[in-house]
Scaffold this active site. Sequence first.
Site, PDB file in Angstrom:
ATOM      1  N   HIS A 131     -27.779 -25.437   7.227  1.00 46.26           N
ATOM      2  CA  HIS A 131     -29.040 -26.125   6.933  1.00 46.26           C
ATOM      3  C   HIS A 131     -29.271 -27.157   8.038  1.00 46.26           C
ATOM      4  O   HIS A 131     -28.303 -27.640   8.640  1.00 46.26           O
ATOM      5  CB  HIS A 131     -28.873 -26.820   5.580  1.00 46.26           C
ATOM      6  CG  HIS A 131     -30.091 -27.492   5.042  1.00 46.26           C
ATOM      7  ND1 HIS A 131     -30.478 -28.745   5.444  1.00 46.26           N
ATOM      8  CD2 HIS A 131     -31.004 -27.097   4.130  1.00 46.26           C
ATOM      9  CE1 HIS A 131     -31.576 -29.100   4.798  1.00 46.26           C
ATOM     10  NE2 HIS A 131     -31.922 -28.107   3.986  1.00 46.26           N
ATOM     11  N   ASP A 208     -20.336 -28.937   3.660  1.00 48.50           N
ATOM     12  CA  ASP A 208     -21.626 -29.217   3.045  1.00 48.50           C
ATOM     13  C   ASP A 208     -21.664 -28.454   1.725  1.00 48.50           C
ATOM     14  O   ASP A 208     -21.829 -27.234   1.698  1.00 48.50           O
ATOM     15  CB  ASP A 208     -22.742 -28.762   3.999  1.00 48.50           C
ATOM     16  CG  ASP A 208     -24.122 -28.780   3.347  1.00 48.50           C
ATOM     17  OD1 ASP A 208     -24.223 -29.032   2.131  1.00 48.50           O
ATOM     18  OD2 ASP A 208     -25.110 -28.505   4.061  1.00 48.50           O
ATOM     19  N   LYS A 234     -29.629 -31.366  -7.077  1.00 49.43           N
ATOM     20  CA  LYS A 234     -29.459 -29.910  -7.171  1.00 49.43           C
ATOM     21  C   LYS A 234     -28.504 -29.541  -8.308  1.00 49.43           C
ATOM     22  O   LYS A 234     -28.241 -28.381  -8.553  1.00 49.43           O
ATOM     23  CB  LYS A 234     -28.923 -29.350  -5.849  1.00 49.43           C
ATOM     24  CG  LYS A 234     -29.908 -29.526  -4.681  1.00 49.43           C
ATOM     25  CD  LYS A 234     -29.415 -28.808  -3.462  1.00 49.43           C
ATOM     26  CE  LYS A 234     -30.079 -29.250  -2.178  1.00 49.43           C
ATOM     27  NZ  LYS A 234     -31.478 -28.867  -2.074  1.00 49.43           N
TER      28      LYS A 234
HETATM   29  N1  C6P Z   1     -31.753 -27.447   0.655  1.00 46.38           N
HETATM   30  C1  C6P Z   1     -33.405 -25.864  -0.121  1.00 46.38           C
HETATM   31  O1  C6P Z   1     -34.493 -25.561  -0.633  1.00 46.38           O
HETATM   32  P1  C6P Z   1     -30.763 -33.016   0.525  1.00 46.38           P
HETATM   33  O2  C6P Z   1     -32.179 -32.809   0.967  1.00 46.38           O
HETATM   34  O3  C6P Z   1     -30.062 -34.081   1.338  1.00 46.38           O
HETATM   35  O4  C6P Z   1     -30.601 -33.185  -0.938  1.00 46.38           O
HETATM   36  O5  C6P Z   1     -29.993 -31.631   0.834  1.00 46.38           O
HETATM   37  C2  C6P Z   1     -30.020 -31.099   2.113  1.00 46.38           C
HETATM   38  C3  C6P Z   1     -29.307 -29.785   2.133  1.00 46.38           C
HETATM   39  C4  C6P Z   1     -28.107 -29.701   2.827  1.00 46.38           C
HETATM   40  N2  C6P Z   1     -27.392 -28.565   2.836  1.00 46.38           N
HETATM   41  C5  C6P Z   1     -27.794 -27.466   2.176  1.00 46.38           C
HETATM   42  C6  C6P Z   1     -26.933 -26.250   2.193  1.00 46.38           C
HETATM   43  C7  C6P Z   1     -29.001 -27.497   1.484  1.00 46.38           C
HETATM   44  O6  C6P Z   1     -29.395 -26.403   0.827  1.00 46.38           O
HETATM   45  C8  C6P Z   1     -29.782 -28.664   1.469  1.00 46.38           C
HETATM   46  C9  C6P Z   1     -31.115 -28.696   0.780  1.00 46.38           C
HETATM   47  C10 C6P Z   1     -32.999 -27.314  -0.065  1.00 46.38           C
HETATM   48  O7  C6P Z   1     -32.652 -25.006   0.301  1.00 46.38           O
HETATM   49  C11 C6P Z   1     -34.109 -28.182   0.448  1.00 46.38           C
HETATM   50  S1  C6P Z   1     -34.467 -27.887   2.148  1.00 46.38           S
END
Ligand code: C6P
Length: 414
Positions: A131, A208, A234
Amino acid sequence: MPPRRPPLTTADIARIRDDFPVLHVRRGGKDLVYLDNAATSQKPRLVIDTERHYYEAQNANVHRGMHYLSEIATNAYEEARKKVQRFINAPLTCEVIFTRGTTESINLVAQTFGRQNLHEGDEVLISAMEHHSNIVPWQMLCESCGAKLKVIPINERGELKMDEFEKLISPRTKIVSVVHVSNALGTINTVKEICAIAHKHGVPVLVDGAQAVPHLPIDVQDIGCDFYAFSGHKMCGPTGIGVLFGRAERLNLMPPFMGGGDMILSVTFEKTTYNGLPYKFEAGTPNIAGVIALGAAIDYLDGIGMDRIAAYEHDLTQYGTQVLQSIEGVKMIGTAREKAGALSFVMESAHAHDIGQLLSDQGVAIRAGHHCAQPVMQCFGVPATARASLAFYNTKEDLDALGAALRKVNEVFA
Ligand code: C6P
């Protein structure tokens, strides 16, 4: 060991769904079908009520006041830290740092461990399925210190090429940072093996876990990672709260991330001394309500059982894959042998954004786009995918509704 509980039944899921008010929002005379859980999960009433209760009965700053409310708020805040510790089996409570989310957790490590340990010519090793949150912070670090970003390639299924991984580790590799479960492909990476290999070469590993913690039982000691990052929103918790787990011996050596209140022991204009763990990394008034409500989310997930959630979602993922494969013109993007419930696909008849829009019109919520993982899209030669992502409150009926809506897409664009 507590006795193993029976698998989740249809009746269990029906009861669970009643805990989530949003799942009863109506679209076109039916309950909305929510299949965008990788973007953010829905929240059970327990979490919503816990957050409200904090503001109605506990609201005060933490670690500062001597009064009744501050004591209650501080206890609830620190109790939540213990819940997180137990949930991911961290050895010590002080190894749980509250952040705004996965993004901030990774930036924290890049800006503290990274700035301290990386110099010109050193290397950061990530993977091709990261990501943007696990790419850009390292790129920013590399730009500032002259280090290089190296990338573990993936195969056509969307699995890491593990044989190439070890070859990419060099004496200049200072950190490996990989995703546990890919948000764009659903691939579950063998993070335990990755840590063992990296550690053999003396290299620390950040995992991650944004898409893993909501779906799999997580044991950071068993994985053997040095850092593990995840987001509350999440995993049924509120937005704006997340966690960085870090091994104390690493965190103790790292400089603070941000300066401000609560992260200090003493301040003079000449010199500041820093607080111990975890407060060294929690500058300023934290998201107190968010932390306490994250604790409630953990209570909720624990009440069901992460092992039961993982087993139920595994079956649902297989069912969802069959549904998608039965639709003419659908091509799955990401067919790893070990996969969690992020089902990415493209269709011959329609662009991903048109699929997303047409599905929304039919009351089915998915995500369409690059999913903040543009390099993954480039690997597969597509500009975007449609993605249905599952949670334990989804049902086979939700996936049947997805299938019916996709058949409609084919009809409209025929
Ligand atoms: N992916 C998706 O729709 P945050 O925004 O900090 O809570 O998470 C970021 C993030 C980091 N690593 C992975 C593997 C992720 O999936 C995500 C967030 C969401 O897939 C929003 S882009």
